[in-house]
Scaffold this motif. Structure first.
Motif, PDB file in Angstrom:
ATOM      1  N   GLY A  95      -5.631  -9.512  -2.757  1.00 53.80           N
ATOM      2  CA  GLY A  95      -3.864  -9.581  -3.056  1.00 53.80           C
ATOM      3  C   GLY A  95      -3.584  -9.355  -1.503  1.00 53.80           C
ATOM      4  N   ARG A  96      -2.248  -9.851  -1.530  1.00 52.85           N
ATOM      5  CA  ARG A  96      -1.658 -10.044  -0.042  1.00 52.85           C
ATOM      6  C   ARG A  96      -0.749  -8.776   0.396  1.00 52.85           C
ATOM      7  NH1 ARG A  96      -1.507 -15.497   0.361  1.00 52.85           N
ATOM      8  NH2 ARG A  96      -0.823 -15.242   2.522  1.00 52.85           N
ATOM      9  N   TRP A  97      -0.523  -7.974  -0.662  1.00 52.94           N
ATOM     10  CA  TRP A  97       0.340  -6.740  -0.506  1.00 52.94           C
ATOM     11  C   TRP A  97       0.031  -5.919   0.936  1.00 52.94           C
ATOM     12  CZ3 TRP A  97      -2.777  -6.650  -4.789  1.00 52.94           C
ATOM     13  CH2 TRP A  97      -2.133  -7.141  -6.034  1.00 52.94           C
ATOM     14  N   HIS A  98      -1.201  -5.609   1.484  1.00 53.90           N
ATOM     15  CA  HIS A  98      -1.383  -5.016   2.484  1.00 53.90           C
ATOM     16  C   HIS A  98      -1.952  -5.473   3.668  1.00 53.90           C
ATOM     17  CE1 HIS A  98      -0.976  -2.057  -0.902  1.00 53.90           C
ATOM     18  NE2 HIS A  98      -0.532  -1.291  -0.057  1.00 53.90           N
ATOM     19  N   LEU A  99      -1.886  -7.187   3.727  1.00 56.60           N
ATOM     20  CA  LEU A  99      -2.434  -7.610   4.866  1.00 56.60           C
ATOM     21  C   LEU A  99      -1.913  -7.047   6.257  1.00 56.60           C
ATOM     22  CD1 LEU A  99      -2.056 -11.372   3.576  1.00 56.60           C
ATOM     23  CD2 LEU A  99      -3.963  -9.587   3.353  1.00 56.60           C
ATOM     24  N   GLY A 100      -2.982  -7.033   7.184  1.00 60.73           N
ATOM     25  CA  GLY A 100      -2.537  -6.627   8.443  1.00 60.73           C
ATOM     26  C   GLY A 100      -2.725  -5.034   8.780  1.00 60.73           C
ATOM     27  N   TYR A 101      -2.671  -4.283   7.346  1.00 58.60           N
ATOM     28  CA  TYR A 101      -2.639  -2.796   7.563  1.00 58.60           C
ATOM     29  C   TYR A 101      -3.915  -2.006   7.491  1.00 58.60           C
ATOM     30  CZ  TYR A 101       2.221  -2.900   6.032  1.00 58.60           C
ATOM     31  OH  TYR A 101       3.590  -2.720   5.886  1.00 58.60           O
ATOM     32  N   PRO A 102      -4.060  -1.016   8.242  1.00 58.65           N
ATOM     33  CA  PRO A 102      -5.351  -0.257   8.163  1.00 58.65           C
ATOM     34  C   PRO A 102      -5.624   0.328   6.806  1.00 58.65           C
ATOM     35  CG  PRO A 102      -3.470   1.154   9.003  1.00 58.65           C
ATOM     36  CD  PRO A 102      -2.923  -0.355   8.749  1.00 58.65           C
ATOM     37  N   PRO A 103      -6.871   0.831   6.444  1.00 61.83           N
ATOM     38  CA  PRO A 103      -7.234   1.327   5.363  1.00 61.83           C
ATOM     39  C   PRO A 103      -6.316   2.439   4.963  1.00 61.83           C
ATOM     40  CG  PRO A 103      -9.107   1.119   6.638  1.00 61.83           C
ATOM     41  CD  PRO A 103      -7.954   0.822   7.597  1.00 61.83           C
ATOM     42  N   ASP A 104      -6.021   2.596   3.754  1.00 59.12           N
ATOM     43  CA  ASP A 104      -5.181   3.685   2.995  1.00 59.12           C
ATOM     44  C   ASP A 104      -6.002   5.124   3.777  1.00 59.12           C
ATOM     45  OD1 ASP A 104      -3.669   4.371   0.156  1.00 59.12           O
ATOM     46  OD2 ASP A 104      -5.188   6.048   0.719  1.00 59.12           O
ATOM     47  N   ALA A 105      -4.835   6.122   3.914  1.00 57.69           N
ATOM     48  CA  ALA A 105      -5.154   7.315   4.596  1.00 57.69           C
ATOM     49  C   ALA A 105      -6.348   8.042   3.790  1.00 57.69           C
ATOM     50  CB  ALA A 105      -3.739   8.153   4.549  1.00 57.69           C
ATOM     51  N   ARG A 106      -6.146   8.056   2.498  1.00 56.15           N
ATOM     52  CA  ARG A 106      -7.331   8.640   1.689  1.00 56.15           C
ATOM     53  C   ARG A 106      -8.657   8.026   1.846  1.00 56.15           C
ATOM     54  NH1 ARG A 106      -3.995   7.709  -3.730  1.00 56.15           N
ATOM     55  NH2 ARG A 106      -3.843   5.751  -2.546  1.00 56.15           N
ATOM     56  N   ALA A 107      -8.740   6.732   2.171  1.00 52.12           N
ATOM     57  CA  ALA A 107     -10.132   5.935   2.238  1.00 52.12           C
ATOM     58  C   ALA A 107     -10.216   6.426   3.640  1.00 52.12           C
ATOM     59  CB  ALA A 107      -9.787   4.661   2.309  1.00 52.12           C
TER      60      ALA A 107
END
Ligand code: 4NP
Length: 158
Positions: A42-54
């Motif tokens: 999915g494209r929603w989080h391209l370029g983002y770091p992992p979720d803070a909880r991960a």
């Protein structure tokens, strides 16, 4: 002999970065030479770091994953990697639709590598609480350990 593995989930910010981290650590402990990455469908989080909880569950287990950035899985990945591994059944379907007929990667589901857990999905923790991230980490480690075992056996047999 080096093994290349790509882990794929939906957003590439929760489960597949955890599988990437768990597998890299397990391979290092076993002295197995690997190249490992992760990607998303999915494209929603391209370029983002992992979720803070991960990031937090990885850190609780001694691994920093904050530097990595989400990317999409591409058709080229099926030529570059030995293994392209989906975290859940929906990811696996998406990968099978994307895979070129002459790709060299073996496409599988992570928990298919764990005896007795074939066909099981790593549950999407994104809309859940912190304990779901602990569960995802545990599943990622179980799958990673089993895959390392398999690749070690293959290496020994070559
Ligand atoms: P992941 O989790 O596939 O394990 O990275 C998700 C992250 C984001 C979304 C879904 C799942 N989302 O719908 O934005």
């Amino acid at each position: 002999m080096s093994h290349s593995v790509l882990f794929v989930c939906l957003g590439n910010i929760c489960r597949s970065p955890l599988a990437e981290a768990a597998f890299r650590a397990a391979a290092e402990r076993a002295g197995l030479d690997v190249h490992v990455e992760s990607a998303g469908l999915g494209r929603w989080h391209l370029g983002y770091p992992p979720d803070a909880r991960a990031q937090a569950v990885a850190r609780r287990n001694g691994i920093e994953i904050g530097e990595r950035r989400a990317r999409l899985v591409t058709v080229e990945d099926f030529y570059r990697f030995d293994h392209v591994i989906g975290l859940d059944a929906e990811n696996l379907s998406g990968l099978r639709r994307l895979a070129p007929a002459d790709g060299r990667a073996e496409v599988s589901l992570l928990l298919d590598h764990v005896p007795g857990r074939e066909g099981q999905s790593v549950t999407d923790p994104y809309y859940e609480d912190d304990s779901a991230f602990d569960d995802a980490w545990r599943d990622a480690c179980e799958g990673a350990d089993a895959l390392v075992e398999r690749l070690l056996a293959e290496t020994a047999g070559k």
